[in-house]
Design a protein around this motif. Structure first.
Motif, PDB file in Angstrom:
ATOM      1  N   CYS A 155     -73.005  10.237 -58.655  1.00 36.42           N
ATOM      2  CA  CYS A 155     -73.484  10.999 -59.808  1.00 36.42           C
ATOM      3  C   CYS A 155     -74.050  10.064 -60.885  1.00 36.42           C
ATOM      4  O   CYS A 155     -75.083  10.347 -61.484  1.00 36.42           O
ATOM      5  N   MET A 156     -73.353   8.955 -61.116  1.00 30.15           N
ATOM      6  CA  MET A 156     -73.816   7.995 -62.120  1.00 30.15           C
ATOM      7  C   MET A 156     -75.195   7.461 -61.743  1.00 30.15           C
ATOM      8  O   MET A 156     -76.090   7.347 -62.582  1.00 30.15           O
ATOM      9  N   VAL A 157     -75.361   7.140 -60.469  1.00 29.32           N
ATOM     10  CA  VAL A 157     -76.626   6.587 -59.998  1.00 29.32           C
ATOM     11  C   VAL A 157     -77.737   7.632 -60.104  1.00 29.32           C
ATOM     12  O   VAL A 157     -78.821   7.359 -60.615  1.00 29.32           O
ATOM     13  N   VAL A 158     -77.441   8.842 -59.643  1.00 28.79           N
ATOM     14  CA  VAL A 158     -78.460   9.892 -59.612  1.00 28.79           C
ATOM     15  C   VAL A 158     -78.848  10.311 -61.023  1.00 28.79           C
ATOM     16  O   VAL A 158     -80.027  10.438 -61.355  1.00 28.79           O
ATOM     17  N   LEU A 159     -77.849  10.525 -61.871  1.00 29.03           N
ATOM     18  CA  LEU A 159     -78.136  10.991 -63.222  1.00 29.03           C
ATOM     19  C   LEU A 159     -78.831   9.921 -64.045  1.00 29.03           C
ATOM     20  O   LEU A 159     -79.721  10.203 -64.835  1.00 29.03           O
ATOM     21  N   GLY A 160     -78.406   8.684 -63.875  1.00 30.12           N
ATOM     22  CA  GLY A 160     -78.975   7.605 -64.668  1.00 30.12           C
ATOM     23  C   GLY A 160     -80.428   7.366 -64.303  1.00 30.12           C
ATOM     24  O   GLY A 160     -81.282   7.240 -65.172  1.00 30.12           O
TER      25      GLY A 160
END
Lengths: 307, 375, 259
Positions: free
Chosen positions: B277-282
């Motif tokens: 999620c961190m990777v995708v959202l960022g």
């Protein structure tokens, strides 16, 4: 020998449940090439809704069969609506996106459903009310209950019905055409969006029934039950050859039997080092081995990679 | 490092240096400011935020650069954590130093990455995702059950009383005496993690602008064309997996040392999803975006604890346990991000410029092709 | 007329079957060093399959390719690139979200060595190699005439420039043989003329060319020799003038005489 037969019977029951859920994965994959990660959660919602209804009805003088019918009559449409909504909200906007985009939303939907269920039904197990008189039958030294027999019989009936639907009806033909080639099917006048919606709705109806059966089999349900069940059913679909409906049935039965026998014998196989609580790893091992050595599954066709 | 700054600052070195100096002072002073203003627990959250930055940057190599969806990333994190926990605790009575165990954990995690990747990396993207998920679960099941008949992992109870990190005679726990000033353990770990985070960012940037980094992106963009350019996709993908796993292993070792306790509970699928999620959202593939994603998703959920009192104030009771909302928000964020902003909150400047409203024609085209990042 | 010296590329009885379908049947041909060799034929004749077998994306069912006398059979596609065969694709396959320059730099992959450690440590060797890669990539962009677009994303280049970029990227692998799959597809007459000049220059600079092309005028004006495929078989080979009058070729093209 009776241990072997017992595990085989257990595997058959378990396998029928996997098969029923696997059909949902395989139908969607056949048409959209999408792993509908949230399908396990639809099964969970089916079980939860059915148990809630049964809990309300448990005090009434209705006969158990009527209660079960009412529970199914509520759970099935609830799941159908869930499946329909998932497709419209999370998958349809990404239909033209590369493969992994809808997979990521699928994971998101799965988590959302799981957590909504946790908020609605709580973290504790919900139990199946004692409506059914469980009879134990003995078969050549092994035992099987009337509930288990009902599960296998009903699953077989439903799967036969599904095969008829896919092979003999207009909708079934449209589904097969869409799975073969979506663009061409569209050109031939198939309303592809309707076919896809129908696929999700049918798969979700099967999931609702499977959810009730799982709850009846184990006597309980839980907000997180869909995750592992879904993964195993997906494994069953891959084992049989994803996109292939008889394959999902075969894969489900095989996986159920592998798991039961594996759990029964893993202690002997590893000299007591690993116990039956490793049951869950069989599914993953089967999944990895099949994908690595025969990604097309048992009944699937080998797809030539195109340049 | 200058890539962390907007382009107009980068062009003027004075701005860049001023900004760097300000950022450096802020990062150095942050634990004291936060401690004074919000309490010790927030310093701890800051340290965890840095840990997640490292993990997210590691996963970004696999998912963002090479375009391989890894749903079992937490398995490598677990390897690093358990290596440290088992070999520096009373569990086996072995007490090896941090500086031996951290590389060892990284090496074993890297090996695990190669072992998993070698047979599976030729699978199509979605199958790879499921296989990695299965691998993550297998690792967790083993951690949970390898307490009998031989007690290797201590099962669900986990491993306790893990040794603190030591520099010579100085342990980071419970407090470090530095020039007469007593630095609490949380602060000390914050600075240690900050150093590792800066190192991680440096390595990730170097990799991105290298021959191998270009090969990763080429594979993500078009695997067949990459092969036709002479890239041995199997090896290059394996390298991405191994590098990502190594980052995960280092993160795991730091986690175990900081926490002083590890159990299989910390290494569930949900943890993998959170890092994804961190990777995708960022912003997949864009290092500053991934850092932002990791910081936001570590800090924002902590604000949920204020949701409880808020409910009481408004509704007169706590209708929904705030901690139950955490994963719900992550799940929704994944769906919303993929549908409405697949390039993430902070995409690379090149993409951001293309997406600006002055360029309406290109916006659509871009939105379609940005999904390529996940192919 | 086959060339007197040993051919650069030789196909010996190459066949490729997909299930029951024979996409290529016993195709043999030889391409001399410095030649421009054309491969033509109706749609579905097996031209792209021939390319895919040559570049290792498919394994030929029977037969083999020899490059400079060495067999290529069993080599992975990336190893074939290393031996000196580069290709372009019929439907352009650029790395869409990389810049033009980066696309060409990726083409240097097979000719460079830097690994992860060198990149992290920033060793002198790595940095020198990286500088060399950038320089060569820029030179190649200039060579095909799109240097001003070096920092544009590949997907934002106009169509003709994308074709040129694909050629530059292939040249970056330092091929002995450059295989072009319909390089003039979708180009207008002016663009095709410019492409022809570029291909002649590439040949002049020592690269042998093999091209699949539908633009008959281009093939006839550019190629030294031409082979014609029909239903997976080589039905004719020779100079453009010879092939043009070959009765079998005329029949294959539905009886219509070639222009």
């Amino acid at each position: 020998m009776d241990i072997f037969l017992q595990q085989l019977l257990n595997g058959l029951v378990l396998g029928s449940l996997y098969a029923l859920v696997a059909l949902g994965y395989t139908m969607v994959y056949g048409i959209l090439e999408l792993i509908n990660f949230a399908h396990g959660e639809v099964v969970m919602i089916g079980a939860m809704v059915a148990l809630t209804v049964l809990g309300v009805l448990a005090g009434t003088p209705l006969p158990p069969a009527a209660m079960l019918a009412i529970a199914a009559a509520v759970a099935i449409p609830a799941c159908m609506a869930t499946g329909f909504t998932i497709e419209r909200v999370a998958y349809r906007p990404l239909r033209r996106a590369p493969r992994l985009a809808p997979l990521i939303t699928a994971i998101g939907v799965s988590i959302v459903l799981q957590n909504v269920a946790m908020i609605v039904w709580g973290r504790q197990y919900v139990s199946f009310p004692p409506l059914i008189d469980v009879h134990i039958h003995e078969v050549a030294g092994a035992t099987i209950t009337n509930v288990q027999i009902a599960i296998v019989a009903l699953a077989a009936l439903i799967m036969a019905g599904l095969l008829l639907l896919v092979r003999r009806t207009r909708l079934g033909r449209a589904m097969r055409a869409t799975a073969q080639n979506r663009e061409v099917a569209e050109l031939m006048g198939v309303d592809v969006n309707r076919v896809i919606s129908a696929t999700f709705v049918i798969g979700s109806a099967l999931a609702a029934v499977a959810g009730m059966m799982v709850a009846a089999y184990y006597g309980l349900a839980h907000y997180a039950m869909g995750f592992m069940l879904g993964l195993k059913a997906f494994t069953a679909a891959v084992l049989g050859g994803i996109g292939n409906i008889p394959g999902a049935m075969l894969g489900g039965l095989l996986l159920g039997i592998i798991e039961s026998l594996g759990a029964g014998y893993i202690g002997d196989l590893t000299g007591g080092f690993l116990g039956s609580h490793y049951q869950d790893i069989f599914a993953f091992l089967v999944l990895i081995l099949v994908l690595v050595f025969r990604p097309s599954g048992l009944l699937g066709e080998r797809i030539a990679d195109r340049a | 490092m200058s890539a962390l700054l907007p382009r107009r600052w980068r062009s003027d070195p004075r701005f860049a240096w001023a900004a760097f100096a300000a950022l450096g002072v802020l990062l150095a002073a942050l634990p004291f400011i936060v401690d004074a203003g919000m309490g010790r627990s927030w310093v701890r959250i800051l340290a965890f935020a840095l840990l997640y930055v490292m993990l997210a940057l590691g996963l970004n190599i696999v998912v963002g650069f090479a375009g391989l969806l890894d749903l079992g990333y937490v398995a490598f994190y677990a390897v690093g954590a358990y290596v440290y926990a088992l070999l520096a605790s009373p569990h086996f009575g072995i007490h090896l130093p941090f500086w031996v165990l951290l590389p060892l954990g990284a090496l074993l995690a890297c090996t695990a990455g190669v072992v998993l990747g070698a047979p599976t990396l030729r699978l199509r993207g979605d199958y790879l995702a499921i296989v990695t998920l299965g691998f993550g679960e297998i690792v967790r099941i083993f951690l949970n059950n390898l307490n009998a008949p031989i007690n290797l992992t201590n099962g669900p109870q986990g491993v306790n009383l893990i040794d603190p990190i030591r520099f010579g005679d100085t342990a980071l726990h419970p407090a470090v005496d530095l020039f007469g000033v007593s630095l609490p353990a949380t602060h000390a770990h914050y600075y240690l993690f900050l150093a590792f985070t800066l190192l991680t960012v440096f390595v990730a940037l170097r990799l991105q602008r290298s021959r191998i980094g270009r090969a990763w992106v080429a594979i993500r963009e078009d695997e067949i064309a990459a092969v036709a350019m002479g890239i041995d996709t199997r090896n290059v993908k394996l390298l991405a997996f191994a590098m990502g796993a190594t980052f995960g292993g280092v993160g795991g070792g730091l986690f175990a040392a900081f926490q002083g306790f590890v159990s299989p509970e910390s290494f569930t699928l949900m943890e993998s999803i959170m890092i994804l999620c961190m990777v995708v959202l960022g912003g997949m593939g864009h290092i500053p975006g991934v850092i932002l994603g990791a910081l936001l998703l570590t800090v924002l959920p902590e604000l949920l604890r204020y949701v409880g009192p808020l409910q009481e104030a408004v509704l007169g009771r706590v209708a929904v346990d705030p901690s139950d909302l955490r994963m719900l928000l992550f799940g929704s964020a994944l769906v919303v991000a993929m549908i409405f902003r697949p390039e993430g909150l902070w995409p690379s400047p090149q993409r951001a410029r293309e997406l600006s409203p002055d360029n309406p024609d290109e916006t659509r085209q871009e939105q379609e092709s940005l999904f390529d990042a996940t192919r | 007329m086959p060339p007197a010296e040993a051919p650069l590329l030789e196909a010996r009885g190459v066949s490729k079957r997909f299930g029951g379908l024979a996409a290529l049947a016993d195709v043999s041909l030889a391409i001399g060093r410095g030649e421009i060799y054309g491969l033509i034929g109706p749609n579905g004749a097996g031209k792209t399959t021939f390319f895919n077998c040559l570049t290792g994306l498919y394994q030929a069912t029977e037969g083999a390719f020899l490059l400079g006398g060495a067999r290529l059979a069993g080599l992975k596609p990336h190893a074939i690139v290393a031996r000196g065969i580069a290709r372009t694709f019929q439907n352009i396959r650029l790395f869409a979200n990389m810049t033009a320059l980066e696309n060409v730099m990726v083409g240097r992959h097979a000719r460079t060595r830097s690994g992860v450690l060198g990149a992290i440590l920033g060793t002198a060797a790595t940095r020198a190699e990286e500088r060399d890669t950038v320089e060569r990539a820029r030179a190649l962009l200039a060579y095909v005439g799109i240097e001003p677009r070096a920092h544009d994303l590949a997907k934002h280049l106009p169509y003709g420039d994308q074709r040129r970029l694909e050629i530059a990227r292939a040249l970056a692998t330092e091929p002995q043989l450059l295989a072009l799959d319909e390089p003039a597809a979708g180009m207008n007459a002016t663009e095709t003329a410019a492409l022809k000049a570029l291909l002649e220059r590439i040949r002049h600079d020592g690269v042998t060319l093999l091209l699949i092309e539908h633009d008959v005028a281009l093939v006839m004006g550019l190629c030294d020799r031409v082979a014609v495929l029909d239903y997976g078989r080589r039905i004719a080979e020779g100079t453009p003038a010879q092939v043009r009058t070959d009765p079998q070729v005329i029949t294959a093209y539905l009886g219509g005489a070639l222009p």
